[in-house]
Each structure stands twice: as structure tokens, then as C-alpha cells.
Motif scaffolding. Structure first.
Motif, PDB file in Angstrom:
ATOM      1  N   PRO A  67       1.250  -0.948   0.101  1.00  0.00           N
ATOM      2  CA  PRO A  67       0.111  -0.326  -0.073  1.00  0.00           C
ATOM      3  C   PRO A  67       1.140   0.757  -0.028  1.00  0.00           C
ATOM      4  O   PRO A  67       1.831   1.160   0.866  1.00  0.00           O
ATOM      5  N   VAL A  68       0.312   2.248  -1.109  1.00  0.00           N
ATOM      6  CA  VAL A  68       1.461   4.406  -0.743  1.00  0.00           C
ATOM      7  C   VAL A  68       1.247   4.110   0.520  1.00  0.00           C
ATOM      8  O   VAL A  68       0.240   3.801   1.353  1.00  0.00           O
ATOM      9  N   SER A  69       2.694   4.692   1.005  1.00  0.00           N
ATOM     10  CA  SER A  69       2.231   4.774   2.350  1.00  0.00           C
ATOM     11  C   SER A  69       1.967   6.594   2.262  1.00  0.00           C
ATOM     12  O   SER A  69       2.009   7.244   1.623  1.00  0.00           O
ATOM     13  N   VAL A  70       2.228   7.139   3.284  1.00  0.00           N
ATOM     14  CA  VAL A  70       1.387   8.617   3.578  1.00  0.00           C
ATOM     15  C   VAL A  70       3.085   9.797   2.926  1.00  0.00           C
ATOM     16  O   VAL A  70       3.065  10.482   2.217  1.00  0.00           O
ATOM     17  N   ASP A  71       4.048   9.331   3.032  1.00  0.00           N
ATOM     18  CA  ASP A  71       5.387  10.060   2.733  1.00  0.00           C
ATOM     19  C   ASP A  71       4.737  10.033   1.506  1.00  0.00           C
ATOM     20  O   ASP A  71       5.690  11.036   0.177  1.00  0.00           O
ATOM     21  N   THR A  72       5.135   8.989   0.622  1.00  0.00           N
ATOM     22  CA  THR A  72       4.904   8.642  -0.759  1.00  0.00           C
ATOM     23  C   THR A  72       3.500   9.464  -1.615  1.00  0.00           C
ATOM     24  O   THR A  72       3.406   9.568  -2.292  1.00  0.00           O
ATOM     25  N   ALA A  73       2.592   9.117  -0.653  1.00  0.00           N
ATOM     26  CA  ALA A  73       1.440  10.228  -1.336  1.00  0.00           C
ATOM     27  C   ALA A  73       1.439  10.990  -1.233  1.00  0.00           C
ATOM     28  O   ALA A  73       1.020  12.352  -2.456  1.00  0.00           O
ATOM     29  N   ASP A  74       2.640  11.526  -0.567  1.00  0.00           N
ATOM     30  CA  ASP A  74       2.697  13.699   0.213  1.00  0.00           C
ATOM     31  C   ASP A  74       3.830  13.767  -1.744  1.00  0.00           C
ATOM     32  O   ASP A  74       3.832  14.919  -2.304  1.00  0.00           O
TER      33      ASP A  74
END
Length: 190
Positions: A95-102
Motif C-alpha cells: 500500500p502507498v505510504s503517507v510519505d509517498t502520497a505526499d
């Protein structure tokens, strides 16, 4: 991710917690925003939070088609299937992480020239547009609160207030134009 966030007005945590079983089935067009704290399927070190009310948000046919293309296409444009029930996954199917999404939204902002761009800014854009749509409708505030997932109606009030203020300014400008047109016509008649 960008299209889903812009169309549905969901928060970053809600976006990252979307799972395949959140998507509509058959003739249904609603995407389910569900709270799943401490989900055993979530392998992220920092689990995104869904801090809003659960709801079902209707999605456009265009968005549902785009999601379907993402699901059936091969990487790099499509989703790796397999180990994760989450909708948005990385190249390793995690799953895409918060940091990657940012990082993704910052890159979109740089590429498009819209900086600073954030997931929260997309939500504000959505809320402002929905407030304009709902401002003069019966139960418009209630509709905005439901779709936005706010548990406190006061959270959505500022968007409705801004929309009403904009409408009031436009109405007053129209009044001014008409007033001075009438005054100008009166001078020509004398």
C-alpha cells in the motif's frame, strides 16, 4: 489518486485506506469510505488515519472507468495485483505510504505549475465547489456535511458562508449596475 481525491473530496488518509472492496459493484456508483483502524491487512509503518464519518460517495462514470483501467492495466500505469487489498499500491504491490502520497502530490504540483499543491488543498477546492452547488439548495449544508464526512457541521459552515458571501457580492454588484443604469436613463429622459 489525484482524480479520486479531486472528484470525491476525500482526505489523504481516506484515499490511502481505500480498498478494492470499497469500490462499487454492478450498477452501484458509490465508493465506500470506511473507518478501519488497526487493520490487520495494513502493512504500513505509519497507518493512515480515517478520522471522518463513514459514508458512500457517488463517483462519476468517468472516474469509475479510470479506476477500472488502473485495475486491469499492467504496470507501470496499472496496479500490481496480489498481496494487498488496498486500491493504491507501489511497484512492489505494497500500500502507498503517507510519505509517498505526499511526494506524488508535490510532483503533480511541480509538473502542473500549481504549487504548493497538497491533498488538503484538493479537499478545500472540492468543498468550495460543492458549497457553491449546495448553498441555495434545501438541506445544502447537510448534504455538504455528509459528503465531506464532517462529524461537526461547523467544519463545513465556512465553505457555505464563503459561497453565500460570493453570491451576495454578485447580487449587490448587479443591483449597483441596475441602479446606475436607471439613473443614467433618467438623465437622458429629462
Amino acid at each position: 489518486m489525484f482524480e479520486v481525491a479531486l472528484e470525491l473530496g476525500i482526505r489523504r488518509g481516506e484515499l490511502l485506506k481505500l480498498r478494492l472492496d470499497s469500490l462499487p459493484r454492478a450498477a452501484d456508483d458509490g465508493i465506500r469510505i470506511l473507518r478501519r483502524p488497526d487493520d490487520p491487512h495494513d502493512s504500513r509503518a505509519r497507518e493512515p488515519a480515517v478520522k471522518t464519518a463513514e459514508r458512500v460517495i457517488p463517483a462519476s462514470r468517468e472516474l469509475l472507468r479510470a479506476v477500472q483501467v488502473y485495475l486491469i492495466s499492467s504496470p507501470p500505469l496499472g496496479r500490481l495485483s496480489g498481496k494487498s487489498p488496498y486500491l493504491f499500491v507501489t511497484r512492489s504491490a505494497s500500500p502507498v505510504s503517507v510519505d509517498t502520497a505526499d511526494d506524488i502530490i508535490v510532483a503533480i504540483g511541480r509538473f502542473s505549475g500549481l504549487t504548493p499543491l497538497s491533498w488538503h488543498r484538493l479537499r478545500h477546492t472540492w468543498a468550495e465547489r460543492m458549497a457553491e452547488l449546495f448553498a441555495d439548495q434545501p438541506n445544502g449544508m447537510d448534504r455538504l456535511v455528509y459528503l465531506g464526512g464532517w462529524t461537526n457541521p461547523l467544519s463545513a459552515r465556512r465553505y457555505i458562508q464563503r459561497s453565500l458571501a460570493k453570491q451576495a457580492k454578485e447580487a449587490l454588484r448587479g443591483y449597483h449596475r441596475k441602479l446606475y443604469e436607471e439613473a443614467g436613463n433618467a438623465e437622458h429622459c429629462s
